[in-house]
Design an enzyme around this catalytic site. Sequence first.
Site, mmCIF file in Angstrom:
data_model
loop_
_atom_site.group_PDB
_atom_site.id
_atom_site.type_symbol
_atom_site.label_atom_id
_atom_site.label_comp_id
_atom_site.label_asym_id
_atom_site.label_seq_id
_atom_site.Cartn_x
_atom_site.Cartn_y
_atom_site.Cartn_z
ATOM 1 N N ARG A 122 0.835 -1.200 0.000
ATOM 2 C CA ARG A 122 0.000 0.000 0.000
ATOM 3 C C ARG A 122 0.867 1.246 0.000
ATOM 4 O O ARG A 122 1.089 1.890 1.034
ATOM 5 C CB ARG A 122 -0.970 -0.025 1.174
ATOM 6 N N GLN A 127 -1.511 2.326 -5.769
ATOM 7 C CA GLN A 127 -2.934 2.453 -5.467
ATOM 8 C C GLN A 127 -3.804 1.935 -6.612
ATOM 9 O O GLN A 127 -4.843 1.327 -6.377
ATOM 10 C CB GLN A 127 -3.279 3.913 -5.182
ATOM 11 N N ASP A 130 -4.227 -1.837 -6.303
ATOM 12 C CA ASP A 130 -4.609 -2.336 -4.986
ATOM 13 C C ASP A 130 -6.002 -2.967 -5.028
ATOM 14 O O ASP A 130 -7.022 -2.288 -4.900
ATOM 15 C CB ASP A 130 -4.573 -1.176 -3.983
ATOM 16 N N SER A 133 -8.295 -2.575 -1.821
ATOM 17 C CA SER A 133 -9.051 -1.328 -1.719
ATOM 18 C C SER A 133 -10.253 -1.333 -2.654
ATOM 19 O O SER A 133 -11.349 -0.888 -2.290
ATOM 20 C CB SER A 133 -8.148 -0.133 -2.038
ATOM 21 N N TYR A 228 -2.043 -0.235 8.109
ATOM 22 C CA TYR A 228 -2.982 -1.107 8.809
ATOM 23 C C TYR A 228 -2.895 -0.840 10.315
ATOM 24 O O TYR A 228 -1.980 -0.189 10.798
ATOM 25 C CB TYR A 228 -2.674 -2.583 8.533
#
Length: 513
Positions: A122, A127, A130, A133, A228
């Site tokens: 991440r 992004q 990902d 997500s 996280y």
Amino acid sequence: MIVGIPTEVSPTELRVAATPKTVKRLIKQGFHVCIQQNAGAKANFTDKEFEEAGAQIVQTATEIYGQSDIVLKVKEPSVDEVDMMWGGLVLLSYLWPAQHPELLKKLALKKVNAVAMDAIPRISRAQKMDVLSSMANIAGYRAVIEGSYHFGRFLNGQITAAGKVEPAKVLVIGAGVAGLAAIGAANSLGAIVRAFDTRKEVAEQIESMGASFLTVNINEDGATASGYSKEMSKEFIDAEMQLFLEQAKDADIIITTAQIPGKEAPKLILDYHVAAMKPGSVIVDLAASTGGNCVLTKPGEVYTTTNGVTILGKLNQLPNQASQLYGNNLCHLLDDMGKAEHFKIDMEDAVVSRAMVTYNGSINWPPQPLPVSPAKPKTESAAEKAEEKKVNEQQLAKKQATSMFIRLTVIGLFLLLIGQFAPAEFMQHFTVFVLAVFVGWQVIWNVSHSLHTPLMAVTNAISGIIIVGGLLQTTNDLSSPLTILAFVAILVASINIVGGFLVTHRMLKMFKK
């Protein structure tokens, strides 16, 4: 290079690793695309759509694995699927490497170069790849929709002729991508939303989405460099459990999203929390696949407890939309790996090296942690910032005063010049006109844009006075400069009045449902 997309063998997996739109993109990247017959049927994509997009329809999975250079999958491969793979094949799929060490051994033994899409780091550059997500965004939205369905009442409050309807109270635990999506969906439906997260840094994000941020009175932060949450101390957990008990008594819908990478989901909603909830309440456990945040969650099931609380351990995946987003993530990764013409497995790349869990017959898990740049120290104190702001405001005020003086000087010189030639009566009226224009400009220009619509009432009144004055100045001589100026004033003022009413009317329409 050939990209193959097999049919997902798991009966519960409805997604497919490519859609007609992403097939077109893969072809533009230079790949030849083969897709197994009926691979997209569960996601409502027909073979005809894939053929029209340029893909070749293949009958069996054996053909896909046998002739493809790259295989795109959603769910981790079964033992039978691994047996069909050949050495050097590149596999892009969910793998959950921390939970499936035996699968990694089998893939390494077959010399399959496997990319775990769920292990994409991440970082900002990654992004667009990902998948966690992308799927979490869908899950958060869907959690509210299915939770409200099982709740069986309005989420928003209403006052009707038949009586008052209280708004539902939604508690979201975990403010990651899924949590924020759930907050946004619940808030847009009119619910009272509260959210809890161990990371203090997300408080502003939660409040910006329209929810109230809940926390405990213990100075401990759950944020980590990876983005996280970490495991918290016993004191924090005890305070957290007490907070959840208080909220459980009041909440109508609880949505849990808390997960820790590589570990079982933390237990946040215990049996006494569920017992304290009102009959008809709902728990949506988005961590059900990793054990669940609620101790009573049954993964893959929806059931009602003895005290009337419905617990959702599964959600509709929205397979059509999810497949599109997942396919886009795969295309972005293949873009970064050089497309078909310059395809390369670069183990020096921060993304590829950490997601490539098996490479050339060896297991590359767990990966090296990503280096994190330290935050820049704050060198300016609050007092220094306040002083700097004060100085800037003083400088701005001086500039405005200087500008005003220059403008008035220019206007004065202009009027003095005209006064040398024009009659005294004309100069009297013209001076009033010029000064009125200048003052009006300054008043309107310096009013905040948010006040322009209320200001219409004042400007309309002024415009009405201008129209009356203009009518009094008009004569039968259309060539008279006074009549021409009066006509222009009446015209401009009329336009301003009509425009003011139109803007006000448009604003009022925004408040009508």
